[in-house]
Design a protein around this motif. Structure first.
Motif, PDB file in Angstrom:
ATOM      1  N   SER A   1      50.645  -4.809   3.230  1.00 36.76           N
ATOM      2  CA  SER A   1      51.552  -3.901   2.539  1.00 36.76           C
ATOM      3  C   SER A   1      52.582  -3.325   3.501  1.00 36.76           C
ATOM      4  N   LEU A   2      53.809  -3.339   3.055  1.00 34.94           N
ATOM      5  CA  LEU A   2      54.886  -2.714   3.807  1.00 34.94           C
ATOM      6  C   LEU A   2      54.624  -1.218   3.994  1.00 34.94           C
ATOM      7  N   GLY A   3      53.971  -0.617   3.005  1.00 33.55           N
ATOM      8  CA  GLY A   3      53.671   0.815   3.079  1.00 33.55           C
ATOM      9  C   GLY A   3      52.884   1.167   4.326  1.00 33.55           C
ATOM     10  N   GLU A   4      51.951   0.298   4.712  1.00 32.92           N
ATOM     11  CA  GLU A   4      51.141   0.587   5.900  1.00 32.92           C
ATOM     12  C   GLU A   4      52.023   0.649   7.139  1.00 32.92           C
TER      13      GLU A   4
ATOM     14  N   LEU B   1      55.380   1.318   7.129  1.00 31.39           N
ATOM     15  CA  LEU B   1      56.340   2.413   7.029  1.00 31.39           C
ATOM     16  C   LEU B   1      55.705   3.773   7.296  1.00 31.39           C
ATOM     17  N   PHE B   2      54.508   3.970   6.787  1.00 36.91           N
ATOM     18  CA  PHE B   2      53.888   5.294   6.903  1.00 36.91           C
ATOM     19  C   PHE B   2      53.132   5.465   8.212  1.00 36.91           C
ATOM     20  N   ASN B   3      52.989   4.395   8.982  1.00 28.84           N
ATOM     21  CA  ASN B   3      52.303   4.520  10.277  1.00 28.84           C
ATOM     22  C   ASN B   3      53.273   4.577  11.438  1.00 28.84           C
TER      23      ASN B   3
ATOM     24  N   CYS C   1      62.320  -0.037  -3.766  1.00 26.58           N
ATOM     25  CA  CYS C   1      62.350   0.287  -5.196  1.00 26.58           C
ATOM     26  C   CYS C   1      61.025  -0.151  -5.807  1.00 26.58           C
ATOM     27  N   GLU C   2      60.420   0.738  -6.578  1.00 28.21           N
ATOM     28  CA  GLU C   2      59.106   0.449  -7.166  1.00 28.21           C
ATOM     29  C   GLU C   2      59.163   0.680  -8.670  1.00 28.21           C
ATOM     30  N   VAL C   3      58.735  -0.300  -9.433  1.00 24.86           N
ATOM     31  CA  VAL C   3      58.816  -0.249 -10.894  1.00 24.86           C
ATOM     32  C   VAL C   3      57.396  -0.188 -11.453  1.00 24.86           C
TER      33      VAL C   3
ATOM     34  N   GLY D   1      54.231  10.448  -0.833  1.00 20.90           N
ATOM     35  CA  GLY D   1      53.290   9.767   0.064  1.00 20.90           C
ATOM     36  C   GLY D   1      53.305   8.268  -0.163  1.00 20.90           C
ATOM     37  N   SER D   2      52.374   7.568   0.471  1.00 22.66           N
ATOM     38  CA  SER D   2      52.326   6.110   0.359  1.00 22.66           C
ATOM     39  C   SER D   2      51.779   5.683  -1.001  1.00 22.66           C
ATOM     40  N   LEU D   3      52.560   4.904  -1.707  1.00 21.90           N
ATOM     41  CA  LEU D   3      52.105   4.382  -2.997  1.00 21.90           C
ATOM     42  C   LEU D   3      50.929   3.433  -2.802  1.00 21.90           C
ATOM     43  N   THR D   4      50.971   2.681  -1.705  1.00 22.85           N
ATOM     44  CA  THR D   4      49.861   1.777  -1.396  1.00 22.85           C
ATOM     45  C   THR D   4      48.549   2.570  -1.318  1.00 22.85           C
ATOM     46  N   GLN D   5      48.586   3.685  -0.584  1.00 22.76           N
ATOM     47  CA  GLN D   5      47.368   4.503  -0.436  1.00 22.76           C
ATOM     48  C   GLN D   5      46.920   5.045  -1.786  1.00 22.76           C
TER      49      GLN D   5
ATOM     50  N   PHE E   1      55.903  -3.450  -9.615  1.00 20.50           N
ATOM     51  CA  PHE E   1      56.782  -4.464  -9.031  1.00 20.50           C
ATOM     52  C   PHE E   1      57.629  -3.746  -7.996  1.00 20.50           C
ATOM     53  N   ALA E   2      57.673  -4.263  -6.783  1.00 21.72           N
ATOM     54  CA  ALA E   2      58.445  -3.588  -5.730  1.00 21.72           C
ATOM     55  C   ALA E   2      59.456  -4.545  -5.135  1.00 21.72           C
ATOM     56  N   ARG E   3      60.643  -4.009  -4.895  1.00 24.55           N
ATOM     57  CA  ARG E   3      61.730  -4.784  -4.299  1.00 24.55           C
ATOM     58  C   ARG E   3      62.283  -3.986  -3.125  1.00 24.55           C
TER      59      ARG E   3
ATOM     60  N   VAL F   1      65.701  -9.588   1.134  1.00 22.08           N
ATOM     61  CA  VAL F   1      65.008  -9.039  -0.034  1.00 22.08           C
ATOM     62  C   VAL F   1      63.559  -9.505  -0.036  1.00 22.08           C
ATOM     63  N   ARG F   2      62.665  -8.553  -0.260  1.00 20.71           N
ATOM     64  CA  ARG F   2      61.241  -8.889  -0.441  1.00 20.71           C
ATOM     65  C   ARG F   2      60.822  -8.343  -1.799  1.00 20.71           C
ATOM     66  N   GLU F   3      60.275  -9.209  -2.630  1.00 18.61           N
ATOM     67  CA  GLU F   3      59.784  -8.771  -3.942  1.00 18.61           C
ATOM     68  C   GLU F   3      58.283  -9.046  -4.012  1.00 18.61           C
TER      69      GLU F   3
ATOM     70  N   LEU G   1      54.350  -7.970  -6.168  1.00 18.17           N
ATOM     71  CA  LEU G   1      53.588  -7.244  -7.186  1.00 18.17           C
ATOM     72  C   LEU G   1      52.435  -6.551  -6.472  1.00 18.17           C
ATOM     73  N   LEU G   2      52.238  -5.280  -6.785  1.00 17.41           N
ATOM     74  CA  LEU G   2      51.095  -4.550  -6.231  1.00 17.41           C
ATOM     75  C   LEU G   2      50.015  -4.533  -7.311  1.00 17.41           C
ATOM     76  N   HIS G   3      48.887  -5.156  -6.990  1.00 15.02           N
ATOM     77  CA  HIS G   3      47.776  -5.233  -7.945  1.00 15.02           C
ATOM     78  C   HIS G   3      46.729  -4.184  -7.585  1.00 15.02           C
TER      79      HIS G   3
HETATM   80  C1  LIG Z   1      56.548   1.874   0.386  1.00 13.28           C
HETATM   81  C2  LIG Z   1      55.315   1.479   0.214  1.00 13.28           C
HETATM   82  O1  LIG Z   1      54.996   0.176   0.295  1.00 13.28           O
HETATM   83  C3  LIG Z   1      54.702  -0.574  -0.832  1.00 13.28           C
HETATM   84  C4  LIG Z   1      54.514  -1.994  -0.394  1.00 13.28           C
HETATM   85  C5  LIG Z   1      55.490  -2.925  -0.520  1.00 13.28           C
HETATM   86  C6  LIG Z   1      55.419  -4.305   0.075  1.00 13.28           C
HETATM   87  O2  LIG Z   1      54.422  -4.663   0.711  1.00 13.28           O
HETATM   88  O3  LIG Z   1      56.407  -5.061  -0.051  1.00 13.28           O
HETATM   89  C7  LIG Z   1      56.621  -2.606  -1.208  1.00 13.28           C
HETATM   90  C8  LIG Z   1      56.819  -1.381  -1.747  1.00 13.28           C
HETATM   91  C9  LIG Z   1      55.819  -0.366  -1.791  1.00 13.28           C
HETATM   92  O4  LIG Z   1      55.388  -0.159  -3.063  1.00 13.28           O
HETATM   93  C10 LIG Z   1      54.242   2.444  -0.106  1.00 13.28           C
HETATM   94  O5  LIG Z   1      53.077   2.105   0.033  1.00 13.28           O
HETATM   95  O6  LIG Z   1      54.580   3.581  -0.484  1.00 13.28           O
END
Ligand SMILES: C=C(O[C@@H]1C=C(C(=O)O)C=C[C@H]1O)C(=O)O
Length: 173
Positions: free
Chosen positions: A110-113, A115-117, A162-164, A28-32, A86-88, A72-74, A76-78
């Motif tokens: 967040s990119l997650g929003e 991608l998952f929508n 990629c998520e670290v 699922g969404s890591l952001t969520q 750290f996401a790349r 490339v987008r890098e 940090l998810l706080h």
């Molecule tokens: C892929 C997702 O999006 C997250 C958000 C990211 C961003 O905003 O750059 C990058 C990677 C993810 O950890 C997720 O929420 O699962």
């Protein structure tokens, strides 16, 4: 200088920490999930967004030649008061421009929003590895962090995310 050793999350036997394994293999969404774990204290800190040559492991995953120019987008998810991940994210620049997709305008959303929508985008299987310390931001260089990566694919575009997981994981909510 270490390099990653990506394996399917389902086949990895080196992790005895079930909590970590659950976070690494969740589809699922890591952001969520981070929002929930951090009681909605969540933010994306954008570190870098630029064109770079693809690394060997990225090029292999994306079906490109090593060194091919990629976007490339890098970040940090706080959450819960600290940077946790750290996401790349990497995409083929030419496909990207041709698709008319403007991920570069995402900013601190967040990119997650995104991608998952989007029902046209699906996630391919997750792979995991220890992450090379030299690829982490200079002020977050911890040895042996676990990472996961997967492709997000639509008919027009593929993104490698990629998520670290940084030390201090998981956040105590
Ligand atoms: C892929 C997702 O999006 C997250 C958000 C990211 C961003 O905003 O750059 C990058 C990677 C993810 O950890 C997720 O929420 O699962």
């Amino acid at each position: 200088m270490s390099i990653p050793d990506w394996h399917p999350a389902t086949a990895h036997t080196g992790i005895s920490d079930n909590v970590l394994l659950d976070w690494l293999s969740g589809t699922g969404s890591l952001t969520q999930r981070l929002k929930a774990a951090g009681c909605n204290d969540f933010r994306v800190e954008v570190l870098d967004e630029q064109q770079q040559p693809a690394r060997a492991d990225e090029a292999a995953a994306l079906g490109l030649a090593e060194g091919h120019p990629v976007w490339v987008r890098e970040v940090l998810l706080h959450t819960a008061g600290a940077p946790r991940v750290f996401a790349r994210t990497v995409a083929d620049l030419q496909a990207f421009n041709a698709a008319g997709v403007h991920l570069e305008n995402l900013g601190s959303r967040s990119l997650g929003e995104l991608l998952f929508n989007d029902p046209r985008i699906h996630r391919e299987p997750i792979e995991i590895s220890r992450y090379p310390v030299q690829w982490l931001p200079a002020d977050r260089q911890h040895d042996g962090c676990w990472a996961r990566r997967s492709l997000f694919v639509s008919d027009r575009l593929q993104l490698l995310v990629c998520e670290v997981f940084l030390p201090g994981w998981p956040p105590a909510a």
